[in-house]
Design a protein around this motif. Structure first.
Motif, short mmCIF file in Angstrom:
data_model
loop_
_atom_site.label_atom_id
_atom_site.label_comp_id
_atom_site.label_asym_id
_atom_site.label_seq_id
_atom_site.Cartn_x
_atom_site.Cartn_y
_atom_site.Cartn_z
N ALA A 173 -6.13 0.55 -15.94
CA ALA A 173 -6.16 1.42 -14.77
C ALA A 173 -6.37 0.60 -13.50
N ALA A 174 -7.22 -0.43 -13.59
CA ALA A 174 -7.46 -1.27 -12.41
C ALA A 174 -6.20 -2.05 -12.04
N PHE A 175 -5.50 -2.55 -13.05
CA PHE A 175 -4.27 -3.30 -12.77
C PHE A 175 -3.21 -2.37 -12.18
N ALA A 176 -3.12 -1.15 -12.70
CA ALA A 176 -2.15 -0.20 -12.17
C ALA A 176 -2.44 0.10 -10.69
N LEU A 177 -3.72 0.20 -10.33
CA LEU A 177 -4.08 0.45 -8.94
C LEU A 177 -3.68 -0.73 -8.06
N LEU A 178 -3.96 -1.95 -8.53
CA LEU A 178 -3.56 -3.14 -7.78
C LEU A 178 -2.05 -3.21 -7.62
N ARG A 179 -1.35 -2.96 -8.70
CA ARG A 179 0.11 -3.06 -8.66
C ARG A 179 0.70 -2.02 -7.71
N GLU A 180 0.16 -0.80 -7.73
CA GLU A 180 0.68 0.24 -6.84
C GLU A 180 0.44 -0.14 -5.38
N GLY A 181 -0.75 -0.65 -5.08
CA GLY A 181 -1.04 -1.08 -3.72
C GLY A 181 -0.16 -2.24 -3.29
N SER A 182 0.08 -3.16 -4.21
CA SER A 182 0.96 -4.31 -3.92
C SER A 182 2.37 -3.85 -3.59
N GLN A 183 2.89 -2.95 -4.38
CA GLN A 183 4.27 -2.51 -4.19
C GLN A 183 4.41 -1.64 -2.95
N GLN A 184 3.48 -0.75 -2.72
CA GLN A 184 3.59 0.16 -1.58
C GLN A 184 3.43 -0.57 -0.25
N CYS A 185 2.60 -1.59 -0.23
CA CYS A 185 2.32 -2.29 1.03
C CYS A 185 3.05 -3.62 1.14
N ASN A 186 3.84 -3.96 0.13
CA ASN A 186 4.62 -5.21 0.12
C ASN A 186 3.71 -6.43 0.32
N VAL A 187 2.59 -6.41 -0.38
CA VAL A 187 1.67 -7.54 -0.39
C VAL A 187 1.64 -8.08 -1.80
N PRO A 188 1.88 -9.38 -2.00
CA PRO A 188 1.88 -9.93 -3.36
C PRO A 188 0.60 -9.58 -4.10
N LEU A 189 0.73 -9.36 -5.39
CA LEU A 189 -0.41 -8.94 -6.21
C LEU A 189 -1.54 -9.95 -6.12
N ARG A 190 -1.22 -11.22 -6.16
CA ARG A 190 -2.26 -12.25 -6.07
C ARG A 190 -3.00 -12.17 -4.73
N VAL A 191 -2.27 -11.93 -3.66
CA VAL A 191 -2.89 -11.86 -2.33
C VAL A 191 -3.80 -10.64 -2.23
N LEU A 192 -3.36 -9.52 -2.78
CA LEU A 192 -4.19 -8.32 -2.75
C LEU A 192 -5.44 -8.51 -3.61
N ALA A 193 -5.29 -9.12 -4.78
CA ALA A 193 -6.45 -9.38 -5.63
C ALA A 193 -7.45 -10.28 -4.93
N SER A 194 -6.97 -11.30 -4.24
CA SER A 194 -7.85 -12.20 -3.50
C SER A 194 -8.60 -11.43 -2.42
N ALA A 195 -7.91 -10.51 -1.75
CA ALA A 195 -8.56 -9.72 -0.70
C ALA A 195 -9.64 -8.82 -1.28
N VAL A 196 -9.38 -8.22 -2.44
CA VAL A 196 -10.38 -7.38 -3.09
C VAL A 196 -11.64 -8.19 -3.40
N VAL A 197 -11.45 -9.42 -3.86
CA VAL A 197 -12.56 -10.28 -4.25
C VAL A 197 -13.37 -10.74 -3.04
N THR A 198 -12.71 -11.04 -1.94
CA THR A 198 -13.39 -11.65 -0.80
C THR A 198 -13.81 -10.67 0.29
N ALA A 199 -13.22 -9.47 0.35
CA ALA A 199 -13.55 -8.53 1.42
C ALA A 199 -14.93 -7.91 1.19
N PRO A 200 -15.61 -7.51 2.25
CA PRO A 200 -16.87 -6.76 2.09
C PRO A 200 -16.57 -5.42 1.42
N PRO A 201 -17.56 -4.78 0.80
CA PRO A 201 -17.33 -3.49 0.14
C PRO A 201 -16.86 -2.44 1.13
#
Length: 404
Positions: A173-201
């Motif tokens: 479910a977590a991967f599906a959420l990342l993938r959907e956000g990546s595709q909808q916003c045209n941000v590579p999955l790796r870049v979005l994952a990095s942002a999730v890890v480094t951004a404040p809550p």
């Protein structure tokens, strides 16, 4: 070792499975290594694969670690595990009799040591392809897996954070959420994952970032004024910047790296032209000298290597050896420095002939281009990436965009 699994597995091809081992092999790490390695060895055997153990991110192996490796691989003396490691770790491995391991300096060396006809059930050879062509195809397929494996670890961390934050049922479910956000916003999955890890809550239940007003326009730079594509498309921008840098410098090849905050600001290969897959594998994820782009990042100023063969440290490094094998003799790397003084990546150019290059005028042009790209990257991270996080937060399961 970290608290995560000590091994990251990448099922590479129909002949090889690459497993990446990271961190310090202390007592706890060795205890977790044994069952993990056994599992991957069994899986590789069932599939008729040879196992490649990438230990380039392991700083040292003591007697306890060597004993653990020997116990798990001693039965494989006839078809040993191929190990890729630094010279220091290879020397430590050679202190003991480890018949089930065969150390190599690079992934290229490990792959080329494979026999042309693999043991075990594999697909029939491609019609008309001689063994040499099959080996070349195999090498091309798995180059870059080291970076991909470490990227998968980053995505795993992001999945874990999303599961804990949103109460998701599991990694899928977590991967599906990342993938959907990546595709909808045209941000590579790796870049979005990095942002999730480094951004404040997220600041509220409905808004990740409260108070974000109208987005600032892209920076008004010469590079972007001449660019006719989509400024929010990361791949297109990097490709255009790389092509421009090669044209400006009259280079024979080039590469573009961007930093990743979630990986200690390591340089991640984002685009390349020329040279070959063996070199790109060596620079897919760069963490330090003597690789030229890492030196430019550390110094925050352009770095020129007029002759790779004459630079002892670089020529002895796997990346330098791959450069020389590919015919690259002169290298010039310019860092992407933001107005705040942060290095956000590098543009690196190559020429087949040694010598002082490029000239002063070309260097000035490259410096302006690098500054323009750095300004775009800063804008991209403050707008496009934050929009992707906001989209992910507002469209998580149970929330829905309508509640925003």
């Amino acid at each position: 070792m970290t608290s995560r699994s000590p091994l990251t597995v990448v099922p590479a091809t129909d002949r090889v499975t690459v497993v990446c081992l990271t961190g310090t092999l202390d007592a706890d790490g060795c205890a977790r290594l044994a069952p993990e390695l056994t599992r991957h060895l069994d899986s590789a055997a069932r599939r008729g694969h040879r196992l490649v153990l990438d230990m380039t991110a392991v700083p040292t192996v003591d007697e306890t670690a060597r004993r653990a490796l020997r116990d798990q691989t001693a039965h494989l003396a006839g078809s040993p595990v191929l190990v890729v490691a630094t010279p220091e770790v290879r020397k430590e491995l050679e202190q003991d009799d480890l018949p089930g391991l065969r150390p190599h300096g690079t992934l290229v060396e490990a792959l080329t040591s494979l026999p042309p006809a693999p043991a075990g059930p594999v697909r029939p050879p491609r019609s008309g392809n001689p063994p040499a062509a099959e080996a070349d195809h195999l090498r091309r397929e798995i180059f870059g897996l080291r970076a991909k494996a470490r990227t998968s670890g980053l995505i795993g961390i992001a999945q874990g954070m999303l599961i804990a934050r949103y109460g998701l049922p599991g990694p899928d479910a977590a991967f599906a959420l990342l993938r959907e956000g990546s595709q909808q916003c045209n941000v590579p999955l790796r870049v979005l994952a990095s942002a999730v890890v480094t951004a404040p809550p997220p600041q509220t239940d409905t808004r990740w970032f409260v108070g974000r007003g109208t987005h600032p326009p892209p920076p008004d730079t010469a590079f972007l004024r001449s660019y006719t594509g989509d400024v929010t498309d990361r791949r297109q921008i990097i490709s255009a910047a790389l092509d421009t840098a090669i044209a400006v410098s009259e280079a024979d090849a080039g590469e573009a790296h961007l930093t990743d905050a979630a990986q200690d600001h390591a340089l991640f290969l984002e685009g390349h032209r020329g040279l070959g897959a063996d070199y790109w594998d060596e620079v897919a994820l760069v963490t330090g000298a003597p690789v030229v782009c890492a030196v430019a990042q550390e110094r925050r100023e352009p770095v020129a290597v007029p002759d790779v063969a004459a630079d002892d440290a670089l020529a002895a490094h796997p990346a330098g050896r791959a450069l020389l094998a590919a015919g690259s003799r002169a290298v010039y790397s310019v860092p992407l420095i933001t107005p705040e003084g942060h290095c956000t990546g590098t543009l690196t150019l190559h020429r087949n002939e040694p010598g002082i290059w490029p000239g002063a005028t070309r260097r000035a042009e490259l410096a302006r281009l690098a500054a323009d790209v750095a300004a775009w990257r800063s804008w991209y991270r403050r707008t496009v990436v934050l929009d992707a996080l906001e989209h992910l937060h507002q469209n998580r399961p149970g929330q829905g965009a309508g509640n925003s």
